[in-house]
Design a protein around this motif. Structure first.
Motif, PDB file in Angstrom:
ATOM      1  N   VAL A  80       0.841  -1.201   0.000  1.00 52.20           N
ATOM      2  CA  VAL A  80       0.000   0.000   0.000  1.00 52.20           C
ATOM      3  C   VAL A  80       0.881   1.258   0.000  1.00 52.20           C
ATOM      4  O   VAL A  80       0.705   2.159  -0.820  1.00 52.20           O
ATOM      5  CB  VAL A  80      -0.961   0.001   1.210  1.00 52.20           C
ATOM      6  CG1 VAL A  80      -1.662   1.350   1.344  1.00 52.20           C
ATOM      7  CG2 VAL A  80      -1.968  -1.132   1.079  1.00 52.20           C
ATOM      8  N   CYS A  97      -8.281   5.413  -5.110  1.00 50.25           N
ATOM      9  CA  CYS A  97      -8.457   4.005  -4.747  1.00 50.25           C
ATOM     10  C   CYS A  97      -7.273   3.181  -5.241  1.00 50.25           C
ATOM     11  O   CYS A  97      -6.469   3.642  -6.042  1.00 50.25           O
ATOM     12  CB  CYS A  97      -9.741   3.450  -5.337  1.00 50.25           C
ATOM     13  SG  CYS A  97      -9.768   3.539  -7.131  1.00 50.25           S
ATOM     14  N   CYS A 124      -4.127   1.593   4.396  1.00 46.77           N
ATOM     15  CA  CYS A 124      -5.123   2.331   3.599  1.00 46.77           C
ATOM     16  C   CYS A 124      -5.787   3.416   4.449  1.00 46.77           C
ATOM     17  O   CYS A 124      -5.989   4.548   3.986  1.00 46.77           O
ATOM     18  CB  CYS A 124      -6.199   1.385   3.057  1.00 46.77           C
ATOM     19  SG  CYS A 124      -5.682   0.495   1.585  1.00 46.77           S
ATOM     20  N   THR A 129      -7.337   6.034   1.855  1.00 50.45           N
ATOM     21  CA  THR A 129      -7.742   5.445   0.589  1.00 50.45           C
ATOM     22  C   THR A 129      -8.325   4.063   0.854  1.00 50.45           C
ATOM     23  O   THR A 129      -8.475   3.656   2.013  1.00 50.45           O
ATOM     24  CB  THR A 129      -6.555   5.402  -0.399  1.00 50.45           C
ATOM     25  OG1 THR A 129      -7.047   5.016  -1.683  1.00 50.45           O
ATOM     26  CG2 THR A 129      -5.478   4.416   0.042  1.00 50.45           C
ATOM     27  N   ARG A 130      -8.671   3.343  -0.213  1.00 51.70           N
ATOM     28  CA  ARG A 130      -9.282   2.022  -0.042  1.00 51.70           C
ATOM     29  C   ARG A 130      -8.947   1.141  -1.234  1.00 51.70           C
ATOM     30  O   ARG A 130      -8.604   1.630  -2.304  1.00 51.70           O
ATOM     31  CB  ARG A 130     -10.800   2.165   0.096  1.00 51.70           C
ATOM     32  CG  ARG A 130     -11.398   2.856  -1.111  1.00 51.70           C
ATOM     33  CD  ARG A 130     -12.762   3.469  -0.810  1.00 51.70           C
ATOM     34  NE  ARG A 130     -13.221   4.186  -1.992  1.00 51.70           N
ATOM     35  CZ  ARG A 130     -14.395   3.994  -2.578  1.00 51.70           C
ATOM     36  NH1 ARG A 130     -15.271   3.146  -2.092  1.00 51.70           N
ATOM     37  NH2 ARG A 130     -14.716   4.673  -3.657  1.00 51.70           N
TER      38      ARG A 130
END
Lengths: 341, 369
Positions: A80, A97, A124, A129-130
């Motif tokens: 990530v 994303c 995240c 974010t995701r």
């Protein structure tokens, strides 16, 4: 022989993955063959694409770190942070994303997979974010070593920062201590039993970069994260792209005590070791106090320091003033640290 | 903020004073002085701190045959490669992987499927052998400093399946090789402090008497080296030739007797070819008969390789001239072009203690005096 390959001609070597000259040669001779698209040829860690009146930034990053769990993080957090930082270095702090692919070896503990997933979620959350899409492949035992993660990310920005914008007279600021990630992974991998708090710095930097962008504005001329190949590779690339030279003041380099000790003990140059939560920023001299203050106000920038000055002439040359003399910092292809990220 | 207190051996102000003293000595003498050190770790320090960039004009310090990996002869590599190719598990120090043999390296063998693993300490070889039921071959390299570690493993109830292929070298032989070279311009020697912790500085007394060249034993911090250089230049300019111990915090006259005893219980010196240099009397360390049961060169004698034809480019390699201080890496036309760390032609570009590799890594060839 390897299935699906001809048994003649040159082979891929570990040096091709070290982030140095051999890797650039491989990219040039294989992946850029016949490619004319300037967005790809820019060879940035992220691609910058105008989209109507907005600027789209997109990046992808694969992770093969061994061991997958190391002090200060794991492959999930790394996957990530890696892609978020590629976006952030281009000036994109709002990461829309991510997507994630996992390739995992038969027999890999599900509990470990859960741990990796949880740390991806934590990272995240830190990066605001995701992950919106994913893919899972399982390979037979022995066909892949443990786990490989590949993550992509996308976002918009109003202001693009490049790694090529250094100007003579700029000061280069490191956002914190250097060498921690590579040394922590190396120490964990070889069970070197080094005592002390040697921990990877792996962290998403988009929050920190936002603070700097707000404080420096257009006086932030260039930015790069010193991952594979470390500070040396990053500075050589920045100096080459901008046609300037850089003089690093060794006494000013921020190093954590455990990293300093490990580097001394192992004979490893901390300047050549990967970081996964640091940025190098080329800033106009007048903006330095404000940028340093902004960085130090952020939890990830407490140890920020001015480490180098940008000079005219000798394009691409990076010098280290050791206090006892001067030497040239050169990139290496032969780092004894494969699978560091 | 983060680091420990500054090491006193890296006090920049004291460094400047010593640099000033060197400048004063050379300027006053009005002539140049050429010195030699015989240790990869010293060369690393010269390059690491960019020391030569602040030398006075006229002071030259050359690296001699101070890299055990570099002086490992091609047939010694060939023997390890042959065993690897025959399927034996080989353990060795990282530097040995890329050193070219007559035709190929252990890295080539590994890329073709052989089992070659890097270890960081001799004790790991014993641990790995203990966990294994097959023969494990430790391709052991290095000067007496690492040979002592190999000896300790063999003296400490090693597993039966551990075999040592010794390419260990005896460093005091190195300086004699240089001093006897007829075109040598070397006026004084910086001796390696860590090797001297084992051998003791007394070992250099016969050398000084015989060749009338001063020897100063030096440590590896920049101040150690600068201080030792001052002592050497002072002796050279005064026409003196003594052994001086400039590393007294680690080195004694008699050395580490316990380590020396262990070393010579396991090994004995033997004449051997040093790559690119010469046949060196007493230059190699081979296992004593009492350890024949662990001697890979005996156990696998039928499986070591036959002589091979050298690679054409190896003939252009200047390693020999560089290791005897007659040339610098910059004088070799392969340096940095055909010969690079990832595609080395000579051993000096392979080992982290080789002059070419050190210069390449530290940009020493770019140093501005």
């Amino acid at each position: 022989m390897t299935r699906g390959t001809e048994d003649t001609g040159p082979r891929v070597r570990l040096a091709h993955g070290a982030g140095g000259p051999a890797m650039r040669a491989l990219i040039e001779s294989v992946f850029l063959e016949g490619v004319t698209d300037p967005a790809a040829r820019a060879l940035g860690d992220a691609a910058v694409l105008p989209l109507g009146d907005r600027i789209l930034v997109i990046a992808t990053d694969a992770h093969v770190v061994m061991p997958p769990f190391f002090p200060g993080g794991d492959i999930g957090r790394l996957s990530v942070a890696g892609v978020v930082n590629d976006l952030a270095m281009a000036g994109c702090c709002d990461v829309l994303c991510l997507t994630s692919s996992v390739i995992v070896e038969e027999g890999f503990p599900i509990e470990s997979l859960q741990r990796i997933h949880r740390s991806m979620q934590t990272a995240c959350a830190e990066a605001h974010t995701r992950i919106v899409s994913g893919d899972t492949k399982v390979m037979q035992k022995g066909e892949v070593d443990g786990i490989v993660l590949s993550t992509s990310g996308v976002g918009f920005t109003d202001r693009v920062v490049r790694d090529s914008g250094l100007l003579a007279g700029d000061v280069i600021i490191a956002s914190g201590t250097i060498g921690d990630h590579g040394l922590a992974v190396l120490s964990a991998r070889h069970a070197l039993g080094l005592e002390g708090d040697l921990r990877s710095d792996v962290a998403p930097l988009n929050g920190l970069v936002r603070v700097v962008l707000d404080s420096a504005g257009a006086k932030l001329h260039a930015m790069k994260d010193p991952t594979r190949g470390g500070v040396t590779s990053a500075l050589v690339e920045m100096a080459s792209k901008a046609g300037v030279s850089i003089v690093v003041d060794e006494a000013a380099l921020p190093l954590s005590a455990p990293a300093r000790a490990a580097a001394e003990l192992l004979g490893i140059d901390p300047l050549g070791v990967a970081n996964e939560g640091k940025a190098l920023m080329g800033v106009e001299a007048s903006a330095v106090p404000a940028v340093l203050a902004a960085l130090r106000s952020h939890p990830l920038g407490k140890h920020a320091a001015c480490i180098a000055r940008v000079k005219e002439g000798e394009p691409g040359a990076v010098w280290l003033d050791t206090g006892f003399g001067t030497r040239r910092l050169v990139e290496r292809d032969d780092l004894p640290l494969p699978r560091i990220c | 903020m983060t680091g420990p207190e500054k090491l006193e051996f890296r006090d920049v102000a004291r460094g400047r004073a010593l640099q000033e003293r060197l400048r004063e000595l050379i300027t006053r003498a009005g002539r140049s002085v050429t010195l030699m050190h015989v240790c990869g770790s010293h060369e690393q320090a010269f390059a690491r701190y960019g020391l030569r960039a602040r030398f006075p004009q006229g002071l030259r310090v050359q690296m001699g045959p101070g890299c055990p990996v570099c002086v490992t002869d091609a047939p010694e590599i060939d023997a390890a490669v042959a065993l690897a190719e025959r399927g034996y598990r080989i353990l060795t120090y990282g530097d040995m992987l890329r050193v070219p043999g007559t035709q190929t390296s252990l890295l080539d063998a590994r890329a073709a499927g052989a089992r070659v693993d890097v270890i960081y300490a001799a004790t790991q070889a014993a641990e790995i052998a203990r966990d294994s039921r097959e023969p494990v071959v430790f391709f052991a390299t290095g000067f007496e400093t690492t040979a002592v570690a190999t000896a300790a493993v063999l003296l400490n109830r090693p597993p039966q399946n551990l075999y040592v292929l010794s390419a260990h070298k005896w460093v005091p032989a190195a300086m004699e090789v240089v001093a006897e070279s007829p075109d040598s311009q070397i006026e004084g020697y910086l001796a390696a402090g860590h090797a001297a912790t084992i051998t003791g500085y007394g070992l250099f007394e016969p050398f000084v008497e015989r060749y009338r060249r001063p020897v100063v034993v030096a440590g590896f911090e920049p101040l150690d080296i600068l201080a030792a250089l001052v002592l050497l230049v002072e002796q050279v300019l005064a026409g003196k030739a003594d052994v001086v111990n400039a590393f007294p915090r680690a080195v004694t006259k008699d050395g580490n007797q316990r380590a020396l005893t262990a070393l010579f219980r396991v090994f004995e010196t033997d004449a051997g070819e040093w790559r690119g240099i010469a046949r060196v009397p007493r230059g190699n360390l081979r296992l004593q008969k009492a350890f024949a049961g662990h001697d890979a060169s005996l156990r696998f004698s039928g499986e070591l390789s036959a002589p091979k034809v050298p690679r054409a480019d190896a003939l252009e390699c200047c390693c020999g001239g560089i290791m005897t201080g007659r040339l610098t890496p910059r004088d070799c036309r392969l340096f940095g072009s055909k010969c690079r760390p990832d595609t080395p032609v000579g051993a000096c570009m392979v080992s982290s203690e080789g002059a070419c590799r050190i210069w390449h890594e530290h940009g020493e060839h770019e140093v501005r005096a």
